[in-house]
Structure formats: C-alpha cells, structure tokens
Design a protein around this motif. Structure first.
Motif, short mmCIF file in Angstrom:
data_model
loop_
_atom_site.label_atom_id
_atom_site.label_comp_id
_atom_site.label_asym_id
_atom_site.label_seq_id
_atom_site.Cartn_x
_atom_site.Cartn_y
_atom_site.Cartn_z
N ARG A 112 -10.12 3.18 -2.30
CA ARG A 112 -9.32 1.66 -2.07
C ARG A 112 -9.84 1.50 -0.37
O ARG A 112 -10.09 0.38 -0.61
N LYS A 118 -6.69 4.66 -6.68
CA LYS A 118 -6.75 5.23 -5.70
C LYS A 118 -7.27 4.87 -4.32
O LYS A 118 -8.05 4.19 -4.32
N PRO A 119 -6.29 5.74 -2.74
CA PRO A 119 -6.34 5.72 -1.93
C PRO A 119 -8.03 5.85 -1.15
O PRO A 119 -8.18 4.99 -0.86
N LYS A 120 -8.15 6.81 -1.84
CA LYS A 120 -9.60 6.85 -1.40
C LYS A 120 -10.39 5.73 -1.51
O LYS A 120 -12.09 5.23 -1.11
N SER A 176 2.05 1.59 -3.17
CA SER A 176 0.76 2.27 -4.49
C SER A 176 0.70 3.37 -4.51
O SER A 176 0.29 3.96 -5.51
N ARG A 177 0.50 4.00 -3.02
CA ARG A 177 0.29 5.22 -2.28
C ARG A 177 1.46 6.29 -3.02
O ARG A 177 0.97 7.81 -3.27
N GLU A 231 -4.60 0.50 5.73
CA GLU A 231 -4.75 2.85 4.92
C GLU A 231 -4.77 3.23 5.45
O GLU A 231 -4.40 4.07 5.63
N ASP A 241 -1.69 6.89 5.75
CA ASP A 241 -2.70 8.48 5.69
C ASP A 241 -2.57 9.42 5.86
O ASP A 241 -2.83 8.65 7.29
N ILE A 283 0.79 -1.41 0.24
CA ILE A 283 0.65 -0.33 0.01
C ILE A 283 0.93 0.83 -0.08
O ILE A 283 0.27 2.14 -0.49
N LYS A 284 1.93 1.26 1.06
CA LYS A 284 2.90 2.56 1.13
C LYS A 284 3.49 2.57 -1.08
O LYS A 284 3.28 3.32 -1.17
#
Length: 440
Positions: free
Chosen positions: A205, A201-203, A86-87, A236, A240, A83-84
C-alpha cells in the motif's frame, strides 16, 4: 474533518494545523480586499519588498497553501481508522467504516453549504452588500452579489447557485465555496483508494500510494490530487511501527530532518501568485521549479501544495511542533474551521466592509470635458485608526459567530444527515453517526 473513529492521539495536532490554516485563509482575504499589494512579491521590480512580501512572512497572507493543507489533512485523518483496521487484519470492519463515512461525507459538506448560501442570498436580497458594491476595494466589489430584480428571479437565482456550487464550483453568493466540490472530490478519492487497497499488505500500500502521488503530481492535479495521497501516505507512516520505532531510536536525526522540512515547506509555501521574477528569492524558486515540477504547470499552485506536503511531513516527526499544535486553543480553532471557512467571506463583505467604509462619503469626481457630471468615486476607508480597531474586533466577532454556528447549525445538519441515514440504511448497518464536520 476527523471522523470520531480516528485515533485521537493522531488527529489532535491535525485539528490545530487546520485551525491555523483557516485563520490564514481569512487573513489572506482581508489582505486581498484592503492591501492587495501584500500578495505580490514587490510593488515593482524597481522597489524592495515590504515585510509581508518576504519569504516566511508571506505565509501569513497566503490562502492557496491553506486549501492544499485542508486536502492533505482530509486524506490523512479519513485514512487513519480504515488503515489501522486493515493493518490489524480486520478488513471487513475497515470496509464498513469506509462505506459509512463515504455515505455521510456528502451530507456533511452539502447541508452546511446550503445554509450558508441561503443566509448570504437573504442578505443580498435585502441590500446587505450595497456598501460593498461601492467600496474602494476591487476584490470586495467583484465578489459581492447583486440583488435579483424580482422575487421569482431571486428564488431562481438561489436554486441555480445551489446547483452550480457542486457542478462547476461557481456560487455568486459566496465565491469561496468553489473549493468545496474539489474537497468533496478529494474525500471520495480517499475512500475509493482505501476501498481498493483494504486487503493489500502495508508495504505494498505504501508503494501504491507513492505511485498515485507521483501520477497526480505529474498530471497537474496540484490543488487536491497529490495532497490527498500525501495525507494518506502520512497516515501509513503514522501507523507503521517500524517507521515510528526507527524515528524514536534516532532522535537527533529526526529532529534535524523534521525541522529542515518545516523550514523548507514554509519557504516553498511563500511562492507569490504574481510576478515571481521581481525579487531574488522568488526568482530562485521560479528557476528551481523548472527542475522539480512538470513542464507547463502553474507554479503558484504547485509550490503551496508541495510546501504543505513538506511542512506536514516535518510536523509528523517533530514532537515539539505536534505538542504546540495540540494545544487546546489551536484545537478549538480547528473545530471551528469549517464554519469559519463558510462564514468569513460574506462577513468580510458586510460587517467588516460596513465598519471600514460605511462612515465614508463617496468623493465628487467633478465633470467631464463636455460638462456632464461624473459618477462619484469609490468609498474610501474611513481612516487608519478604524482599521486598527475594526480588524481585530472582526476576528473576535467572526469566531463568535462560528462558535454559534458550531453550537446550533452543525448539530441540526447532523440530525438531518442522521435522519436520512436511518431512512436509507439497512438495519444491520445502522450505527452511531459521526461528529459534525470540520474543515478539510
């Protein structure tokens, strides 16, 4: 089981929580074998509950919540690095991390489990469980394997149980391994979800993970499903910046809400496996479950999992709790969590059983009405002082053996996994392997 690539600052407290969960599993099985009434809400609906039958205190003798915590922490820690990446917009590196970790995960689960099963099988064939077969403990007797009638049958039984461990969760030589196939499934669910959402996109996900959590929650997957996705959702939240900045700017609200979540989580985790209507507090939870859980599900599985979700969410935003769990002692316990999980049940049925029951004599049952000699009764515990001395010493012995396992067996399993990885991976995919497996 944190992979080495996960940010250390975000997984240290998870190691500590995992270490505590592994101790609670051991304690729950010792209580189940020696004083099983501690796992019920009360001796009967006419008698008041004892100390360990009260909420919060019951968490010290509960095991199901620990399994839920293992699944949640697996989803949390295994998600952090992908996740890190990907962000940060490095989706290719995230995909590479997911592919390699998912390949190694099976070996890291299976190899130690095979060795543990082989050791228990060997002890069984040489009569190591003979005392357990006649001990005055239904749990010890029912879960202790019997020796095979011949050498050929013993070899067949060994390979049969090595297979059924992963096919249907049954292992006669170590019943506790039934959870491993579900925990491995949970790891694969994590990697599959990461693979599918690495470009998201994080939001969005956040939204996908919340939807998957709800789907598993409503679908009845209380052991692994919604716990894994809760762990991913917490990963996440950890990464964030907006969430973390908001929490830092509202310190008082964060402390109050996180403390409340920890208390509520521990209260939910106290839900008894049997007869919840016998005490007021568990009867209240029984009624509450009718409103918050799907119809027809087993509350004794849902409450420990949901409580572990709330507890971990509270810890995530509580600096004091994370500082305590990050203590070197708890982290050391966390590093031994997988060996402890694999070794504790066979050692309870052998070493602890020998210490508690081995010096006793089976009582004479007398004769029946026809004058036939009845078989002798079960071996009683020697005396209370033996328990007071033997049980603490058993914990010391267990962690000593687990430390030796982590020193010698885990590196061997790592070498086997590395060898297979070198054999099958393409040259451009070969990288330094991960550390030995921790309990998830």
């Amino acid at each position: 089981m944190p992979p080495p690539q996960a940010p250390k600052r975000d997984v240290v407290w998870a190691d500590g929580l995992r270490g505590i969960a592994s101790v609670l599993v051991v304690t729950a099985h010792i209580c189940r074998s020696l004083v099983p009434h501690l796992l019920s809400p009360a001796m009967s609906d006419k008698l008041p509950p004892t100390l360990f039958q009260l909420p919060f205190f019951r968490c010290l003798v509960m095991g199901r919540a620990s399994v839920a915590a293992f699944a949640l922490l697996a989803g949390y820690v295994n998600s952090l690095k992908p996740i890190k990446l990907s962000r940060a917009g490095n989706a290719d590196a995230a995909l590479s991390s997911v592919a390699k970790s998912s390949f190694r995960r099976t070996g890291r689960f299976v190899a130690p489990a095979i060795i543990a099963t082989f050791c228990s099988w060997l002890v069984c064939q040489f009569g190591g469980y003979n005392v357990a077969h006649v001990a005055d403990s239904a749990w010890i007797r029912d879960t202790s394997p019997t020796a095979s009638p011949s050498f050929a049958a013993a070899i067949y039984d060994l390979f049969k149980n090595l297979g059924t461990t992963w096919l249907d969760g049954f292992n006669a030589y170590d019943r506790i391994q039934w959870t491993l196939t579900y925990l491995l499934k949970g790891s694969m669910m994590t990697y599959l979800t990461l693979f599918a959402t690495v470009y998201v996109k994080p939001k969005w996900r956040f939204f996908i993970l919340a939807a998957l959590y709800y789907f598993k929650f409503k679908g009845g997957d209380a052991l692994i499903g919604f716990n894994v996705y809760c762990g991913m959702f917490l990963a996440e939240l950890t990464l964030d910046p907006d969430v973390q900045n908001y929490a830092a700017e509202h310190n008082l609200a964060r402390s109050l809400s996180s403390g409340s979540l920890i208390i509520l989580g521990l209260f939910f985790m106290s839900y008894p496996e049997e007869n919840p209507s016998w005490t007021r507090w568990s009867k209240f939870l029984l009624r509450l479950g009718n409103y918050i859980f799907p119809t027809g599900v087993e509350y004794a599985r849902y409450y420990p999992g949901f409580g572990a979700n709330l507890l971990t969410l509270g810890i995530l935003f509580n600096n004091t709790a994370k500082k305590i769990l990050s203590h070197s002692f708890f982290c050391w316990m966390g590093k031994l969590s997988f060996p402890i999980y694999l070794l504790h049940a066979p050692l309870i049925r052998t070493v602890l059983t020998w210490a508690l029951f081995g010096a006793s004599v089976r009582p004479d049952q007398g004769k029946d009405a026809e004058g036939n000699q009845l078989p002798p009764g079960w071996l009683p515990i020697a005396n209370r002082w033996v328990c007071v001395i033997a049980i603490p010493l058993f914990y010391v012995f267990l962690y000593r053996v687990a430390n030796l396992w982590a020193t010698y067996v885990d590196p061997f399993c790592g070498k086997v996994t590395n060898w297979f990885e070198e054999l099958v991976f393409r040259d451009d995919a070969k990288v330094q392997t991960e550390k030995p497996l921790l309990m998830t």
